[in-house]
Design a protein around this motif. Structure first.
Motif, PDB file in Angstrom:
ATOM      1  N   VAL A   1      44.522  42.897  51.351  1.00 30.50           N
ATOM      2  CA  VAL A   1      43.715  41.983  50.543  1.00 30.50           C
ATOM      3  C   VAL A   1      42.444  41.615  51.298  1.00 30.50           C
ATOM      4  CG1 VAL A   1      43.650  39.726  49.437  1.00 30.50           C
ATOM      5  CG2 VAL A   1      45.776  41.055  49.470  1.00 30.50           C
ATOM      6  N   VAL A   2      41.293  41.914  50.721  1.00 36.75           N
ATOM      7  CA  VAL A   2      40.045  41.581  51.411  1.00 36.75           C
ATOM      8  C   VAL A   2      39.263  40.484  50.693  1.00 36.75           C
ATOM      9  CG1 VAL A   2      39.864  43.878  52.453  1.00 36.75           C
ATOM     10  CG2 VAL A   2      38.684  43.408  50.320  1.00 36.75           C
ATOM     11  N   LEU A   3      39.539  40.241  49.421  1.00 39.16           N
ATOM     12  CA  LEU A   3      38.910  39.131  48.712  1.00 39.16           C
ATOM     13  C   LEU A   3      39.982  38.442  47.894  1.00 39.16           C
ATOM     14  CD1 LEU A   3      35.610  40.741  47.360  1.00 39.16           C
ATOM     15  CD2 LEU A   3      35.810  39.056  49.187  1.00 39.16           C
TER      16      LEU A   3
ATOM     17  N   LYS B   1      31.895  40.312  52.482  1.00 39.72           N
ATOM     18  CA  LYS B   1      30.600  40.092  51.819  1.00 39.72           C
ATOM     19  C   LYS B   1      30.131  41.350  51.100  1.00 39.72           C
ATOM     20  CE  LYS B   1      28.767  39.212  55.812  1.00 39.72           C
ATOM     21  NZ  LYS B   1      29.912  39.344  56.730  1.00 39.72           N
ATOM     22  N   THR B   2      30.102  42.467  51.845  1.00 39.81           N
ATOM     23  CA  THR B   2      29.608  43.702  51.246  1.00 39.81           C
ATOM     24  C   THR B   2      30.505  44.142  50.094  1.00 39.81           C
ATOM     25  OG1 THR B   2      28.642  44.354  53.339  1.00 39.81           O
ATOM     26  CG2 THR B   2      28.994  46.099  51.746  1.00 39.81           C
ATOM     27  N   THR B   3      31.812  43.976  50.277  1.00 41.03           N
ATOM     28  CA  THR B   3      32.740  44.353  49.210  1.00 41.03           C
ATOM     29  C   THR B   3      32.460  43.547  47.949  1.00 41.03           C
ATOM     30  OG1 THR B   3      34.379  44.812  50.907  1.00 41.03           O
ATOM     31  CG2 THR B   3      35.181  44.606  48.656  1.00 41.03           C
ATOM     32  N   LEU B   4      32.213  42.255  48.090  1.00 43.08           N
ATOM     33  CA  LEU B   4      31.932  41.404  46.935  1.00 43.08           C
ATOM     34  C   LEU B   4      30.674  41.889  46.203  1.00 43.08           C
ATOM     35  CD1 LEU B   4      32.726  38.900  45.339  1.00 43.08           C
ATOM     36  CD2 LEU B   4      31.359  37.525  46.907  1.00 43.08           C
ATOM     37  N   MET B   5      29.667  42.251  46.963  1.00 46.62           N
ATOM     38  CA  MET B   5      28.425  42.713  46.347  1.00 46.62           C
ATOM     39  C   MET B   5      28.626  44.067  45.665  1.00 46.62           C
ATOM     40  SD  MET B   5      26.401  40.296  46.663  1.00 46.62           S
ATOM     41  CE  MET B   5      27.777  39.180  46.645  1.00 46.62           C
ATOM     42  N   ARG B   6      29.475  44.893  46.259  1.00 43.95           N
ATOM     43  CA  ARG B   6      29.758  46.195  45.636  1.00 43.95           C
ATOM     44  C   ARG B   6      30.464  46.004  44.301  1.00 43.95           C
ATOM     45  NH1 ARG B   6      31.613  49.262  51.093  1.00 43.95           N
ATOM     46  NH2 ARG B   6      29.518  49.869  51.767  1.00 43.95           N
ATOM     47  N   ILE B   7      31.330  45.018  44.221  1.00 42.95           N
ATOM     48  CA  ILE B   7      32.012  44.729  42.960  1.00 42.95           C
ATOM     49  C   ILE B   7      30.987  44.298  41.916  1.00 42.95           C
ATOM     50  CG2 ILE B   7      33.535  43.058  41.831  1.00 42.95           C
ATOM     51  CD1 ILE B   7      35.239  43.086  44.387  1.00 42.95           C
TER      52      ILE B   7
ATOM     53  N   LEU C   1      24.585  33.412  36.975  1.00 41.76           N
ATOM     54  CA  LEU C   1      25.749  34.227  37.330  1.00 41.76           C
ATOM     55  C   LEU C   1      26.926  33.327  37.667  1.00 41.76           C
ATOM     56  CD1 LEU C   1      26.684  37.201  38.307  1.00 41.76           C
ATOM     57  CD2 LEU C   1      26.143  36.346  40.574  1.00 41.76           C
ATOM     58  N   SER C   2      28.089  33.698  37.159  1.00 47.24           N
ATOM     59  CA  SER C   2      29.308  32.995  37.577  1.00 47.24           C
ATOM     60  C   SER C   2      30.339  34.025  37.970  1.00 47.24           C
ATOM     61  CB  SER C   2      29.898  32.171  36.423  1.00 47.24           C
ATOM     62  OG  SER C   2      28.940  31.296  35.921  1.00 47.24           O
ATOM     63  N   LEU C   3      30.893  33.861  39.158  1.00 44.77           N
ATOM     64  CA  LEU C   3      32.028  34.696  39.563  1.00 44.77           C
ATOM     65  C   LEU C   3      33.271  33.831  39.405  1.00 44.77           C
ATOM     66  CD1 LEU C   3      30.695  36.409  42.813  1.00 44.77           C
ATOM     67  CD2 LEU C   3      30.516  37.160  40.445  1.00 44.77           C
ATOM     68  N   ARG C   4      34.293  34.389  38.775  1.00 43.36           N
ATOM     69  CA  ARG C   4      35.513  33.613  38.523  1.00 43.36           C
ATOM     70  C   ARG C   4      36.729  34.375  39.030  1.00 43.36           C
ATOM     71  NH1 ARG C   4      33.233  30.010  38.677  1.00 43.36           N
ATOM     72  NH2 ARG C   4      32.112  28.820  37.116  1.00 43.36           N
ATOM     73  N   GLY C   5      37.332  33.831  40.052  1.00 45.32           N
ATOM     74  CA  GLY C   5      38.604  34.365  40.536  1.00 45.32           C
ATOM     75  C   GLY C   5      38.600  35.827  40.927  1.00 45.32           C
ATOM     76  N   ILE C   6      37.547  36.246  41.643  1.00 45.50           N
ATOM     77  CA  ILE C   6      37.468  37.667  42.044  1.00 45.50           C
ATOM     78  C   ILE C   6      38.439  37.953  43.190  1.00 45.50           C
ATOM     79  CG2 ILE C   6      35.971  39.479  42.939  1.00 45.50           C
ATOM     80  CD1 ILE C   6      34.866  38.645  40.354  1.00 45.50           C
ATOM     81  N   SER C   7      39.268  38.971  43.013  1.00 47.14           N
ATOM     82  CA  SER C   7      40.164  39.413  44.094  1.00 47.14           C
ATOM     83  C   SER C   7      40.054  40.917  44.218  1.00 47.14           C
ATOM     84  CB  SER C   7      41.619  39.070  43.790  1.00 47.14           C
ATOM     85  OG  SER C   7      41.734  37.711  43.481  1.00 47.14           O
ATOM     86  N   LYS C   8      40.242  41.371  45.423  1.00 45.39           N
ATOM     87  CA  LYS C   8      40.163  42.818  45.642  1.00 45.39           C
ATOM     88  C   LYS C   8      41.087  43.196  46.787  1.00 45.39           C
ATOM     89  CE  LYS C   8      38.753  47.044  46.074  1.00 45.39           C
ATOM     90  NZ  LYS C   8      39.300  48.017  45.130  1.00 45.39           N
ATOM     91  N   GLU C   9      41.854  44.231  46.593  1.00 45.16           N
ATOM     92  CA  GLU C   9      42.597  44.747  47.733  1.00 45.16           C
ATOM     93  C   GLU C   9      42.393  46.244  47.874  1.00 45.16           C
ATOM     94  OE1 GLU C   9      47.071  45.436  46.417  1.00 45.16           O
ATOM     95  OE2 GLU C   9      46.524  43.306  46.308  1.00 45.16           O
ATOM     96  N   PHE C  10      42.380  46.686  49.120  1.00 44.22           N
ATOM     97  CA  PHE C  10      42.318  48.118  49.415  1.00 44.22           C
ATOM     98  C   PHE C  10      43.700  48.556  49.836  1.00 44.22           C
ATOM     99  CE2 PHE C  10      37.812  47.040  50.312  1.00 44.22           C
ATOM    100  CZ  PHE C  10      37.198  47.989  49.512  1.00 44.22           C
ATOM    101  N   TYR C  11      44.403  49.234  48.976  1.00 48.41           N
ATOM    102  CA  TYR C  11      45.733  49.753  49.304  1.00 48.41           C
ATOM    103  C   TYR C  11      46.602  48.677  49.958  1.00 48.41           C
ATOM    104  CZ  TYR C  11      42.446  53.599  49.187  1.00 48.41           C
ATOM    105  OH  TYR C  11      41.417  54.418  48.867  1.00 48.41           O
ATOM    106  N   GLY C  12      46.723  47.546  49.306  1.00 52.04           N
ATOM    107  CA  GLY C  12      47.598  46.505  49.820  1.00 52.04           C
ATOM    108  C   GLY C  12      46.950  45.562  50.808  1.00 52.04           C
TER     109      GLY C  12
END
Ligand SMILES: Nc1ncnc2c1ncn2[C@@H]1O[C@H](COP(=O)(O)OP(=O)(O)OP(=O)(O)O)[C@@H](O)[C@H]1O
Ligand SMILES: [Mg+2]
Lengths: 533, 370
Positions: free
Chosen positions: A21-23, A46-52, A8-19
């Motif tokens: 930024v959590v990852l 952590k949990t957000t990353l796994m949900r993605i 597995l490789s994760l590359r540049g994962i970003s996530k925001e919830f309505y502005g």
């Protein structure tokens, strides 16, 4: 053991919830048969990353994510968890997803039963085939064997202790034919130390067979024991990605928090001589945590600890006194009888309770954080209300609610976007902090806290314990703290009682030898009738 | 002693009605062989209907009061057979061929409705039955005779509008029972009807062991978890209702061919009440039912139907009382079985608690106070 081939490789994962930024730009690699320990403070992501990774619908519903995920060198984007499962990713969620009236075998094979086809299938389809129970049982036995645990394949889930349920869930994931990657999000939070040990060795056994594992835990010694490499998240960014060799628990804690974590010396208050809480012959019918016959006394201003193995009844005591489960016996608080079996009676007599079950009775998940914190105070004490028309009725005092919420967001370091954020949008550990704030806001004379630090990161743990101690010292609050973590009890309690088989096996001072506590927990200690120390 | 007590509590519904029957038998003044031959006849007639309720209970949807829709489909089939003057066994086959596709459609429809009324399936099913009554009456009284011509005079209302309120089914009567009828002493046994019931039992036993049966058990316990495991919960629930509706359709045809006449606009409703009462008296609950419950229930309910009206008449010296007895039994059983079910659940919890209380109190008495 890592075999060196990339899974597995994760590359540049970003996530925001309505502005928010959590990852941010998360990248790391995982080899076959490798175990990654993923750590970080509450709300680090952590949990957000796994949900993605797992394709959970909440991610798409909240605007999706950026970055790429590669599995076996192929870019993947799972739309639903089923796609992830098909690709060989198994996830064990925090809450159990087992059918209570089904056996271990039936649950392990749930919706993947072995089938024998017959003529009816040709007409009505595959669902008319008969279950091949013999093969199903063989599969279950094999999965259980791979885990290296003892589970009865024919036992009903409803009759299992909580640890067995956790293993059944994991067995279900590894029963899948093509499982390559297991994601375990705080699997040990509900386990006793011995059960956790067994789980760790199961994980090693799975890794040896080439299954990769992402393991999330706040018990850092588990990470150092089992992981091959450690990935540390802080505020949604990776701050460390190192092999585990030579890394200590203190190192990890410091990376997580970004500063040194000091374990503060205990400043115990002096408790008064008068008995504040008196419990006599209490029984509580709480499923899985039955209290049979418990008697003890707590002094005014004391922090009284209750420990013991899971399922022995320590959780039942507080739930019974608070009227949440059927109970009987004599309970007096400050000389007044507590009417059992009535949650209102308990609240009105100046007792507050932080439940171990933050999902069930702890929070109104759809409501805002400030509302959650102030709710009980409003209900029980009529605080944060403004009387209208000479007290004929009253409206919420928004200002004082907000002030109250801000106070706790700061003192407990609750990670959120503000007092108006909904409780369900907080991370697991931060939800737990809200539960504590809710009880603190009542400023009760007597506080029951059940598993106050379950799922809380190392830094926040110290804050929570320090807050308990401060309330005890500054307001003379009497506290009964129930916890599975003996060290935690010993660090802040005046006395610690150990519960075994629904009875008090003995009461010891925190300075007593760990071995003595161990004896009481294993049911070998003396003084079973509950009148020790 | 304790075992006896918990046996009584576990089977309280069945035992109460068994007691009533045993008391009623001598008062009714009926002979043993009369009762037995009646029971055989009625068992063959009506047990199929009761089987229709098993699968929805298994799938966690409670008692499927919407089975009335299936019974209605069966009746429409019979109206066609009689109207086209197709007699005997062939008439029944035609009725079934008309009834089954209709009941599949109706079952699919009620499954859809019940899926939108999660947690309130029983009440919703009940109301669905009334809703269907309206459509059925519209069909029977207006569509029939207007859009669909009625060919046979005996089917038509005297004034010419629609299907009669009471329809004689002489042409198909015994179309199943009389294929092979075995005489054993004073009793005659409808062999083929019993064979059909036996096949249905085997079907149910087999069905429980299929993947679909397992899925129904799973969703009956935990819909959310089953869904997360990839089971199509909605579809499975609809299938349970469809099968139940089809069985109710066939069951009603079997019932009416034995009786030989039908109250066109009320028979289907009675079938629903009767089946619910029978399975509950047999010891089933809204969440658990077995073949055993069906058999016990059918026998007990009919023993009640046979004996209590006469016993009531003898005791209260009034024929009216006897008249109302069987309606009273149906409603009374459904209501009391549901109440007793709630009581039983509460008792199970109390029992577990009592054990704790006793041990704590014994400790107190022994003086083991802290
Ligand atoms: N559905 C959501 N809507 C808005 N914000 C969310 C949502 N889910 C999570 N968050 C936010 O994302 C951040 C990361 O949460 P996450 O659950 O990933 O933390 P975590 O590392 O698992 O923490 P913990 O150790 O407490 O479980 C938190 O600040 C949280 O408030
Ligand atoms: Mg989390």
């Amino acid at each position: 053991m890592s075999t060196g081939t990339r899974l597995l490789s994760l590359r540049g994962i970003s996530k925001e919830f309505y502005g928010n930024v959590v990852l941010e730009d998360i990248s790391f690699d995982l080899d076959r048969g490798q175990i990654i320990g993923l750590v970080g403070e509450n709300g680090a992501g952590k949990t957000t990353l796994m949900r993605i990774l797992f394709g959970m619908p909440v991610i798409a519903e909240t605007g999706g994510f950026n970055g790429t995920i590669e599995l076996d060198g192929q870019p993947v984007a799972f739309k639903t968890p089923f796609d992830a499962l098909d690709a060989g990713i198994g996830m064990v969620h925090q809450e159990f997803s087992l059918i209570p009236g089904f056996s271990t075998t039936e649950n392990i094979a749930l919706n993947r039963e072995s089938l024998k086809t017959n003529f009816a299938c040709d007409i009505f389809g595959k669902r008319m085939s008969v279950l091949d129970r013999v093969t199903m049982r063989e599969r279950a036995v094999k999965a259980i064997h791979t885990l290296g645990v003892k589970l009865d394949p024919d036992m009903l889930v409803s009759e299992m202790p909580v640890g067995h349920k956790q293993f059944t869930e994991i067995a279900r994931e590894i029963d899948r034919k093509n499982v390559k990657l297991l994601v375990l999000d705080e699997p040990t939070a509900v386990l006793t130390e011995t059960e956790a040990e067994v789980l760790l060795s199961s994980m090693r056994a799975l890794a040896a067979q080439g299954i990769s594992i992402i393991f999330i835990s706040h018990r850092l010694h588990e990470i150092t024991k089992v992981a091959d490499k450690i990935v540390v998240l802080r505020d949604g960014k990776i701050v460390k990605d190192v092999p585990v060799a030579g890394v200590s628990v203190q190192d990890i804690a410091a990376w997580m928090v970004g500063r040194d974590v000091k374990t503060k010396a205990a400043h115990l208050s002096v408790c008064k001589d008068s008995v504040y809480l008196n419990v006599e012959h209490l029984w509580v019918d709480m499923p899985g945590e039955t209290v049979r016959d418990v008697s003890f006394q707590v002094m005014e201003g004391e922090i009284f600890g209750i420990g013991g193995l899971a399922g022995q009844g320590k959780l039942g005591i507080a739930n019974g006194v608070m009227g949440l489960f059927p109970a009987g016996g004599q309970v007096t608080v400050g000389g007044q009888d507590v009417i059992l079996n009535n949650p209102h009676a308990a609240l009105n007599s100046d007792i507050a309770f932080v439940s171990e079950d933050r999902r069930g009775v702890g929070l109104l998940l759809d409501e805002s954080l400030e509302w959650n914190i102030a709710f009980t105070a409003m209900q029980a004490k009529r605080q944060h209300l403004i009387p209208v028309l000479g007290g004929l009725f009253s409206v919420r005092d928004e200002k004082s609610m907000k002030a109250l919420a801000l106070e706790y967001i700061e003192s407990l370091e609750i990670r959120c976007t503000g007092p108006r954020q909904r409780a369900k949008e907080l991370s697991g550990g931060n939800q737990q902090k809200i539960c504590l704030a809710k009880a603190f806001a009542l400023k009760p004379k007597l506080l029951f806290v059940s598993e106050p630090t379950r799922g809380i990161d190392v830094g926040a743990k110290a804050i929570v314990l320090e807050t308990l101690r401060a309330y005890n010292r500054d307001y003379g609050m009497t506290i009964v703290m129930i916890s599975s973590e003996l060290e935690e009890l010993r660090s802040i309690c005046h006395r610690v009682a150990i519960v075994d088989e629904g009875k008090i096996a003995g009461i010891l001072p925190p300075t007593a030898d760990v071995a003595q506590f161990g004896l009481l927990m294993s049911g070998l200690g003396a003084g079973k009738n509950g009148d020790a120390a | 002693m304790r075992n006896v007590k918990s046996f009584v509590a576990d089977n309280i519904v069945t035992l109460i009605f068994l007691t009533i029957t045993i008391i009623a038998i001598p008062f009714s003044g009926l002979s043993g062989s009369y009762i037995i031959s009646n029971l055989i006849d009625r068992f063959a007639r009506s047990s199929f209907l009761v089987f229709a309720l098993i699968l929805p209970i298994m799938a966690g949807m409670g008692i499927n009061f919407a089975m009335v829709l299936g019974a209605t489909a069966g009746q429409i089939g019979l109206i066609f057979a009689v109207d086209h003057n197709i007699m005997g066994t062939e008439g029944l086959i035609l009725a079934t061929l008309v009834g089954i596709p209709l009941s599949v459609g109706l079952g699919w429809f009620s499954g859809q409705v019940l899926n939108r009324a999660r947690g309130r399936e029983m009440v919703t099913g009940f109301i669905l039955g009334y809703f269907m009554d309206g459509i059925y009456q519209f069909f029977g009284l207006y569509i029939m005779g207007w859009l669909i011509p009625i060919r046979t005079a005996q089917v038509m209302q005297i004034d010419g509008g629609g299907v009669r309120n009471t329809l004689a089914l002489e042409s198909v009567r015994g179309g199943l029972d009389k294929i092979v009828s075995l005489k054993v002493g004073p009793f005659s046994i409808p062999v083929v009807t019993f064979a059909v019931i036996a096949v249905l039992c085997l079907f149910i036993i087999w069905f429980r062991r299929t993947k679909l049966g397992q899925d129904m058990r799973a969703i009956g316990q935990e819909q959310g978890i089953s869904h997360a495991a990839g089971i199509n919960v909605d579809r499975t629930r609809i299938l349970a209702i469809v099968i139940s509706t089809v069985l109710a359709c066939i069951g009603q045809i079997i019932y009416l061919q034995n009786l030989g006449n039908m109250f066109t606009y009320t028979s289907q409703r009675q079938a629903g009440y009767y089946a619910a009462a029978a399975i509950l008296v047999g010891g089933a609950t809204v969440s658990k039912a077995s073949i055993k419950n069906v058999f016990i229930g059918v026998f007990l309910v009919h023993a009640l139907y046979i004996t209590t009206p006469l016993a009531g008449k003898a005791l209260f010296k009034s024929a009216m009382v006897g008249q109302y007895m069987s309606d009273f039994i149906n409603y009374g059983i459904i209501a009391s079985a549901l109440v007793l079910h709630a009581w039983k659940n509460k008792r199970a919890a109390d029992l577990a608690r009592a054990g704790l209380r006793m041990s704590a109190e014994a400790q107190a008495a022994a003086g083991g106070v802290a």
